[in-house]
Write a protein that holds these residues in place. Structure first.
Motif, PDB file in Angstrom:
ATOM      1  N   SER A   1      -8.879  -5.111  -9.924  1.00  0.00           N
ATOM      2  CA  SER A   1      -9.438  -4.448  -8.740  1.00  0.00           C
ATOM      3  C   SER A   1      -8.375  -3.553  -8.119  1.00  0.00           C
ATOM      4  N   LYS A   2      -8.781  -2.306  -7.851  1.00  0.00           N
ATOM      5  CA  LYS A   2      -7.790  -1.338  -7.399  1.00  0.00           C
ATOM      6  C   LYS A   2      -8.103  -0.781  -6.016  1.00  0.00           C
ATOM      7  N   GLY A   3      -7.062  -0.342  -5.324  1.00  0.00           N
ATOM      8  CA  GLY A   3      -7.204   0.295  -4.017  1.00  0.00           C
ATOM      9  C   GLY A   3      -7.345   1.796  -4.150  1.00  0.00           C
ATOM     10  N   ASN A   4      -7.417   2.489  -3.012  1.00  0.00           N
ATOM     11  CA  ASN A   4      -7.612   3.936  -3.025  1.00  0.00           C
ATOM     12  C   ASN A   4      -6.463   4.694  -3.670  1.00  0.00           C
ATOM     13  N   ASP A   5      -5.273   4.108  -3.613  1.00  0.00           N
ATOM     14  CA  ASP A   5      -4.109   4.794  -4.184  1.00  0.00           C
ATOM     15  C   ASP A   5      -4.016   4.587  -5.698  1.00  0.00           C
ATOM     16  N   GLY A   6      -4.968   3.819  -6.265  1.00  0.00           N
ATOM     17  CA  GLY A   6      -4.967   3.612  -7.709  1.00  0.00           C
ATOM     18  C   GLY A   6      -4.212   2.378  -8.138  1.00  0.00           C
ATOM     19  N   PHE A   7      -3.424   1.796  -7.245  1.00  0.00           N
ATOM     20  CA  PHE A   7      -2.702   0.579  -7.600  1.00  0.00           C
ATOM     21  C   PHE A   7      -3.608  -0.638  -7.397  1.00  0.00           C
ATOM     22  N   ALA A   8      -3.212  -1.763  -8.001  1.00  0.00           N
ATOM     23  CA  ALA A   8      -4.005  -2.992  -7.911  1.00  0.00           C
ATOM     24  C   ALA A   8      -3.999  -3.515  -6.480  1.00  0.00           C
TER      25      ALA A   8
END
Lengths: 340, 108
Positions: free
Chosen positions: A281-288
């Protein structure tokens, strides 16, 4: 109840931290690493900031925990598939083996920003433009510069390449590059004492213990110049040296110069090429997303799968190692709650 | 109708960019100001700021080898010392102004 098994995917600082934190009397550990050598990106690094600790010493410390009969290390092995079926996590690896485990920790690390994307800085076009990751390999004697530097070389260090830059889709700050830049400026000054080293920065983010002090030392002891302004354009002159344009934003006047070497401080990007990245599952910045629930809501698609380290956002190797340890505790807690 | 611009409707400008890799004339005591991080505390507290005194800018000009401009930036300094009091890096600001002034005397 049988002794549970935890799989750790990734043998960098976060994976090694997780392996070190698991009491092998309680659980067995399977550690998968796609490389031949444990340590992740640290294997390419020369010295770590701000203490100038050799990176291989740090790897030795971090991997000491893997010398244990209950920890099985699989090197040159990529985990290609991971799913949860009837509360058992199944892993499929590149060598066509299948493993059943009770919990898994993904420590996929990061990718360094591909500096070719910032074409105006000339990486891949002019040989005298290198990245900070390249410079570490040069300092490590794993790679050659491929050209000679004159007696008193002019060396430029460009901060925020591929970070805080909407144009390449990375709005975030990569956190470590400022300090790496100051450290590399000092290393270059030690290697070439007559060098004229200038750092081009937007902000200096000295956000760790001993960082600000090293910044002061860089100015005081090593005479490194700090210029507030982003390099806008790099070209090559007839002597095959780099011609550089920037703005000294504090003086309000343009800066130019002829440089022998330009080091681009490349940022961190999520490990999108990892085969398991789609399951995270990732956040808006592309990181997990954070799995510990400290800063962000837990949004875990696969129960029993946790993730640790720089795949959750830029961090230092020490922070990644500690995050690996925290995540291991979370994984053990999950196994305990399941067995009740 | 005296200036070039008034007479011809356009004027040529001198080069504004600074070549930081060229050897520029510099005052010998760089250790006095090289730890400056351009926070601007000195200029903000300056008693003579109304008279266009700007020590922050003067230090930056010295760092870039613009000694003449640095002289102009501190020529109205009153030596009150408030800048030294507020400087977070402990820079001896009056020493810098004195060094610049000495340089004026020497080169005059």
């Amino acid at each position: 109840m049988n002794k549970p098994t935890i799989a750790i995917i990734g043998g960098g600082p976060a994976g090694l931290g997780a392996a070190a934190a698991i009491d092998t009397d309680i659980a067995n550990v399977l550690l998968f690493d796609r490389n031949a050598q444990l340590g992740g990106h640290l294997t390419d690094w020369h010295q770590l900031n701000p203490t100038f600790t050799p990176a291989n010493k740090t790897i030795d410390y971090m991997s000491a925990g893997t010398q244990n009969d209950n920890i099985i290390v699989f090197q040159n092995t990529t985990v290609e598939q991971l799913y949860n079926e009837n509360d058992q996590i199944t892993l499929k690896t590149s060598d066509n083996n299948t493993y059943q485990v009770d919990s898994a920790i993904f420590a996929g690390g990061y990718n360094t920003f591909d500096a070719h994307q910032k074409e105006e800085l000339g990486y891949g076009i002019y040989k005298r433009v290198i990245t900070s990751a390249d410079l570490e390999k040069v300092m490590n004697n794993a790679q050659q510069l491929g050209f000679e530097l004159q007696q008193a070389p002019n060396i430029g260090i460009v901060h925020c390449v591929g970070s805080r830059d909407v144009k390449c889709g990375n709005r975030y700050c990569s956190r470590i590059c400022c300090m790496v830049g100051v450290k590399q400026a000092i290393e270059l000054k030690q290697k070439y004492p007559n060098a004229n080293v200038s750092c081009f920065y937007m902000d200096l983010r000295m956000n760790g213990r001993g960082y600000e002090e090293l910044y002061l030392r860089a100015q005081q002891e090593f005479g490194i110049k700090f210029i507030r302004g982003r390099v806008s354009e790099v070209s090559e002159n007839h002597n095959k040296l780099l011609q550089l344009k920037a703005e000294d934003t504090l003086l309000g006047r343009p800066i130019r110069g002829t440089f022998d070497l330009l080091v681009l401080l490349v940022g961190m990007e999520p490990p999108i090429d990892n085969p398991l990245w789609a399951t995270i599952s990732k956040g808006n910045d592309g990181f997990a997303l954070e799995t510990l629930g400290l800063n962000a809501p837990i949004n875990n698609k696969i129960p029993g799968l946790f993730w640790a380290g720089t795949c959750k956002g830029p961090s230092t190797s020490a922070d990644a190692y500690r995050d690996g340890q925290h995540t291991a505790i979370e994984s053990l807690r999950y196994i305990k709650s399941k067995s009740k | 109708m005296n200036t070039i611009e008034e007479r011809f409707g356009f004027a040529l400008f001198g080069q504004r960019d600074i070549d930081i890799t060229k050897q520029t004339p510099q005052l010998p005591s760089a250790d006095l100001w090289q730890t400056c991080m351009q926070c601007g505390s000195c200029s903000a507290t300056c008693t003579a700021s109304a008279a266009k005194t700007d020590l922050r800018k003067a230090i930056l000009q010295l760092q870039r080898g613009l000694v003449q401009q640095a002289q102009a930036s501190v020529k109205n300094c009153l030596f009150c010392g408030k800048c030294a009091y507020v400087c977070p890096r402990g820079i001896s600001t009056r020493h810098i102004v004195a060094t610049i002034n000495q340089h004026i005397v020497k080169t005059a």
